[in-house]
Motif scaffolding. Structure first.
Motif, PDB file in Angstrom:
ATOM      1  N   VAL A 174       0.852  -1.188   0.000  1.00 29.06           N
ATOM      2  CA  VAL A 174       0.000   0.000   0.000  1.00 29.06           C
ATOM      3  C   VAL A 174       0.883   1.231   0.000  1.00 29.06           C
ATOM      4  O   VAL A 174       1.746   1.387   0.880  1.00 29.06           O
ATOM      5  N   ALA A 175       0.700   2.094  -0.985  1.00 28.88           N
ATOM      6  CA  ALA A 175       1.460   3.343  -1.068  1.00 28.88           C
ATOM      7  C   ALA A 175       0.695   4.437  -0.337  1.00 28.88           C
ATOM      8  O   ALA A 175      -0.477   4.694  -0.623  1.00 28.88           O
ATOM      9  N   LEU A 176       1.374   5.074   0.614  1.00 32.93           N
ATOM     10  CA  LEU A 176       0.774   6.135   1.419  1.00 32.93           C
ATOM     11  C   LEU A 176       1.519   7.447   1.177  1.00 32.93           C
ATOM     12  O   LEU A 176       2.582   7.457   0.537  1.00 32.93           O
ATOM     13  N   ALA A 196      -5.050  -0.215   6.777  1.00 31.70           N
ATOM     14  CA  ALA A 196      -4.199   0.527   5.842  1.00 31.70           C
ATOM     15  C   ALA A 196      -4.715   0.405   4.418  1.00 31.70           C
ATOM     16  O   ALA A 196      -4.612   1.353   3.627  1.00 31.70           O
ATOM     17  N   VAL A 197      -5.274  -0.759   4.076  1.00 34.36           N
ATOM     18  CA  VAL A 197      -5.821  -0.955   2.735  1.00 34.36           C
ATOM     19  C   VAL A 197      -7.027  -0.044   2.521  1.00 34.36           C
ATOM     20  O   VAL A 197      -7.146   0.649   1.507  1.00 34.36           O
ATOM     21  N   ARG A 198      -7.930  -0.027   3.485  1.00 30.54           N
ATOM     22  CA  ARG A 198      -9.128   0.803   3.356  1.00 30.54           C
ATOM     23  C   ARG A 198      -8.775   2.296   3.349  1.00 30.54           C
ATOM     24  O   ARG A 198      -9.357   3.075   2.582  1.00 30.54           O
ATOM     25  N   ARG A 199      -7.840   2.698   4.202  1.00 31.44           N
ATOM     26  CA  ARG A 199      -7.472   4.123   4.255  1.00 31.44           C
ATOM     27  C   ARG A 199      -6.887   4.582   2.929  1.00 31.44           C
ATOM     28  O   ARG A 199      -7.219   5.660   2.429  1.00 31.44           O
ATOM     29  N   ALA A 200      -5.998   3.770   2.369  1.00 32.78           N
ATOM     30  CA  ALA A 200      -5.377   4.148   1.103  1.00 32.78           C
ATOM     31  C   ALA A 200      -6.407   4.164  -0.021  1.00 32.78           C
ATOM     32  O   ALA A 200      -6.415   5.067  -0.867  1.00 32.78           O
ATOM     33  N   HIS A 251     -12.394   5.880  -6.598  1.00 30.74           N
ATOM     34  CA  HIS A 251     -12.892   5.304  -5.345  1.00 30.74           C
ATOM     35  C   HIS A 251     -13.909   4.189  -5.626  1.00 30.74           C
ATOM     36  O   HIS A 251     -14.794   4.338  -6.464  1.00 30.74           O
ATOM     37  N   ASN A 252     -13.737   3.062  -4.914  1.00 31.52           N
ATOM     38  CA  ASN A 252     -14.639   1.907  -5.002  1.00 31.52           C
ATOM     39  C   ASN A 252     -14.523   1.133  -6.307  1.00 31.52           C
ATOM     40  O   ASN A 252     -15.406   0.317  -6.617  1.00 31.52           O
ATOM     41  N   VAL A 253     -13.458   1.317  -7.073  1.00 34.49           N
ATOM     42  CA  VAL A 253     -13.293   0.600  -8.338  1.00 34.49           C
ATOM     43  C   VAL A 253     -11.969  -0.171  -8.309  1.00 34.49           C
ATOM     44  O   VAL A 253     -10.913   0.412  -8.057  1.00 34.49           O
TER      45      VAL A 253
END
Length: 267
Positions: free
Chosen positions: A84-86, A127-131, A216-218
């Motif tokens: 995950v890139a933050l 972390a997945v959901r936040r990103a 988002h969401n895709v």
């Protein structure tokens, strides 16, 4: 989309038990009271966790080097891994343990230094959901080029579904494999959807590669055979795809198995 994906390990529960039963593991176990304390706490978390609840975190920073080594051997590496890139060059490296629903998460800075190291009990790490939430709020169709066939209709369907998605609803799946798509169609989809900050690979459903798009969401979700040839190419609109998530029954099964290890080797 062609991406470099993380690789989940192939450590099994049998491998974990073999390590704990080894003669030289007994001395290591004796030096690791922090692990003896954590295992029943993790099992308790697995027993009460639900599919939609926030993750339950266990900070591993206070553990000694020996304790982190032992815990890593016990947890092993399961069927799902993610990067995950933050912001600010921070990257989260995520590996599900052999206990489904129990994850190891490390945050690395731009200099590759470890910023945080914890275990998390969740359907999918926070972390997945936040990103994924940092992606663009909507798909802007704009002017579409000539020479494409089905991409405009697919993009319109994606935009509509993504715009109306509510958390908890079932994901909507668009199968690109089942549609007549020109190379120009696929190029247009890649261009308009873009690439998001989350990459996931799961071997629990064959080999499945999941890429967040910039919308988002895709999500781009692709399934591969043993020869790494693509079997199914889809777009999912909704929550993190099910191939990357743990279910309630996973939590309960993992709780039983983790508690058995704690009682057998740490009492």
């Amino acid at each position: 989309m062609t991406m470099d994906f993380p690789s989940p390990g192939r450590t099994t529960g049998t491998g974990t038990l073999a390590f704990l039963a080894a003669t030289d593991a007994e001395a290591l176990i004796a030096r690791c009271p922090g692990v003896a304390r954590l295992l029943p706490e993790m099992a308790d978390a697995l027993e009460r966790q639900t599919a939609t609840a926030p993750g339950l975190l266990f900070d591993l920073a206070p553990l000694t080097d020996d304790e982190r080594l032992l815990l890593s051997e016990i947890l092993g590496e399961g069927e799902v891994a993610a990067t995950v890139a933050l912001p600010d060059g921070v990257v989260a490296e995520i590996v599900e343990s052999v206990f489904a629903g129990l994850w190891r998460v490390r945050f690395l800075g731009a200099d590759n230094a470890i910023l945080a190291d914890y275990a998390e009990v969740s359907a999918v790490p926070q972390a997945v959901r936040r990103a994924a939430a940092m992606t663009l709020p909507r798909l802007d169709l704009g002017a579409l080029p000539q020479g494409v066939m089905n991409a405009p209709a697919v993009l319109a369907e994606i935009a509509d579904r993504a715009g109306h998605y509510k958390f908890g609803a079932a994901n909507h799946v668009v199968s690109l494999t089942l549609m007549p798509m020109l190379p120009e169609d696929l190029d247009l989809l890649v261009d308009r959807l873009g690439t998001g900050p989350v990459k996931i690979v799961s071997r629990g459903y064959g080999s499945c590669r999941i890429q967040a798009t910039a919308i988002h969401n895709v999500w781009s979700v692709q399934f591969f055979n043993a020869m790494d040839a693509i079997l199914l190419d889809t777009i999912e609109i909704g929550d993190v795809p099910a191939a990357a998530q743990a279910a309630v029954e996973d939590f309960r099964d993992s709780a039983v198995r983790l508690r058995e290890i704690g009682e057998a080797y740490f009492r």
